[in-house]
Write a protein that holds these residues in place. Structure first.
Motif, mmCIF file in Angstrom:
data_model
loop_
_atom_site.group_PDB
_atom_site.id
_atom_site.type_symbol
_atom_site.label_atom_id
_atom_site.label_comp_id
_atom_site.label_asym_id
_atom_site.label_seq_id
_atom_site.Cartn_x
_atom_site.Cartn_y
_atom_site.Cartn_z
ATOM 1 N N ASP A 1 -9.127 59.592 48.451
ATOM 2 C CA ASP A 1 -9.676 60.577 47.514
ATOM 3 C C ASP A 1 -10.807 61.368 48.159
ATOM 4 O O ASP A 1 -10.892 62.582 48.011
ATOM 5 C CB ASP A 1 -10.201 59.906 46.245
ATOM 6 N N ARG A 2 -11.675 60.662 48.882
ATOM 7 C CA ARG A 2 -12.806 61.315 49.528
ATOM 8 C C ARG A 2 -12.333 62.290 50.599
ATOM 9 O O ARG A 2 -12.823 63.410 50.701
ATOM 10 C CB ARG A 2 -13.758 60.288 50.143
ATOM 11 N N THR A 3 -11.356 61.881 51.390
ATOM 12 C CA THR A 3 -10.829 62.740 52.451
ATOM 13 C C THR A 3 -10.187 63.983 51.868
ATOM 14 O O THR A 3 -10.407 65.100 52.350
ATOM 15 C CB THR A 3 -9.814 61.959 53.305
ATOM 16 N N GLU B 1 -10.597 69.798 50.543
ATOM 17 C CA GLU B 1 -10.566 70.869 49.544
ATOM 18 C C GLU B 1 -11.894 71.622 49.489
ATOM 19 O O GLU B 1 -11.920 72.849 49.384
ATOM 20 C CB GLU B 1 -10.227 70.303 48.158
ATOM 21 N N LEU B 2 -12.990 70.873 49.557
ATOM 22 C CA LEU B 2 -14.309 71.514 49.548
ATOM 23 C C LEU B 2 -14.510 72.365 50.797
ATOM 24 O O LEU B 2 -15.068 73.472 50.719
ATOM 25 C CB LEU B 2 -15.413 70.457 49.444
ATOM 26 N N LEU C 1 -21.233 69.079 55.609
ATOM 27 C CA LEU C 1 -21.580 69.469 54.242
ATOM 28 C C LEU C 1 -20.461 69.093 53.273
ATOM 29 O O LEU C 1 -20.721 68.519 52.206
ATOM 30 C CB LEU C 1 -21.857 70.970 54.176
ATOM 31 N N ALA C 2 -19.228 69.383 53.633
ATOM 32 C CA ALA C 2 -18.093 69.046 52.761
ATOM 33 C C ALA C 2 -18.003 67.539 52.550
ATOM 34 O O ALA C 2 -17.763 67.078 51.428
ATOM 35 C CB ALA C 2 -16.797 69.586 53.360
ATOM 36 N N ASP C 3 -18.218 66.758 53.592
ATOM 37 C CA ASP C 3 -18.190 65.298 53.466
ATOM 38 C C ASP C 3 -19.305 64.799 52.546
ATOM 39 O O ASP C 3 -19.080 63.935 51.696
ATOM 40 C CB ASP C 3 -18.333 64.628 54.838
ATOM 41 N N ALA C 4 -20.507 65.345 52.718
ATOM 42 C CA ALA C 4 -21.640 64.932 51.879
ATOM 43 C C ALA C 4 -21.406 65.302 50.418
ATOM 44 O O ALA C 4 -21.686 64.509 49.516
ATOM 45 C CB ALA C 4 -22.932 65.567 52.389
ATOM 46 N N LEU D 1 -17.936 62.091 44.176
ATOM 47 C CA LEU D 1 -17.236 60.856 43.833
ATOM 48 C C LEU D 1 -18.198 59.794 43.302
ATOM 49 O O LEU D 1 -17.847 59.042 42.384
ATOM 50 C CB LEU D 1 -16.459 60.333 45.042
ATOM 51 N N ALA D 2 -19.413 59.741 43.838
ATOM 52 C CA ALA D 2 -20.420 58.799 43.320
ATOM 53 C C ALA D 2 -20.790 59.147 41.887
ATOM 54 O O ALA D 2 -20.903 58.261 41.034
ATOM 55 C CB ALA D 2 -21.654 58.804 44.209
#
Length: 53
Positions: free
Chosen positions: A3-5, A10-11, A31-34, A40-41
């Motif tokens: 889901d995070r990936t 997408e971001l 930035l997209a990962d953060a 998600l958190a």
């Protein structure tokens, strides 16, 4: 993790689209990962809160 990936990808795509760019930088990826982690958190927190009430 999937889901995070997916959300991160997408971001990242949205960021490039909004800025009308075709090339990605390491800063863009970070930035997209953060953002994906934070979103998600926040979703997990909302679900836990809803389940507790």
């Amino acid at each position: 993790m999937a889901d995070r990936t997916r959300l991160s990808a997408e971001l990242l795509a949205a960021l490039l689209d909004v800025q009308e760019r075709t090339r990605v930088s390491l800063d863009d990826i970070e930035l997209a990962d953060a953002l994906a982690d934070r979103l998600l958190a926040r979703r997990r927190d909302r679900l836990h809160l809803a389940a507790a009430t």
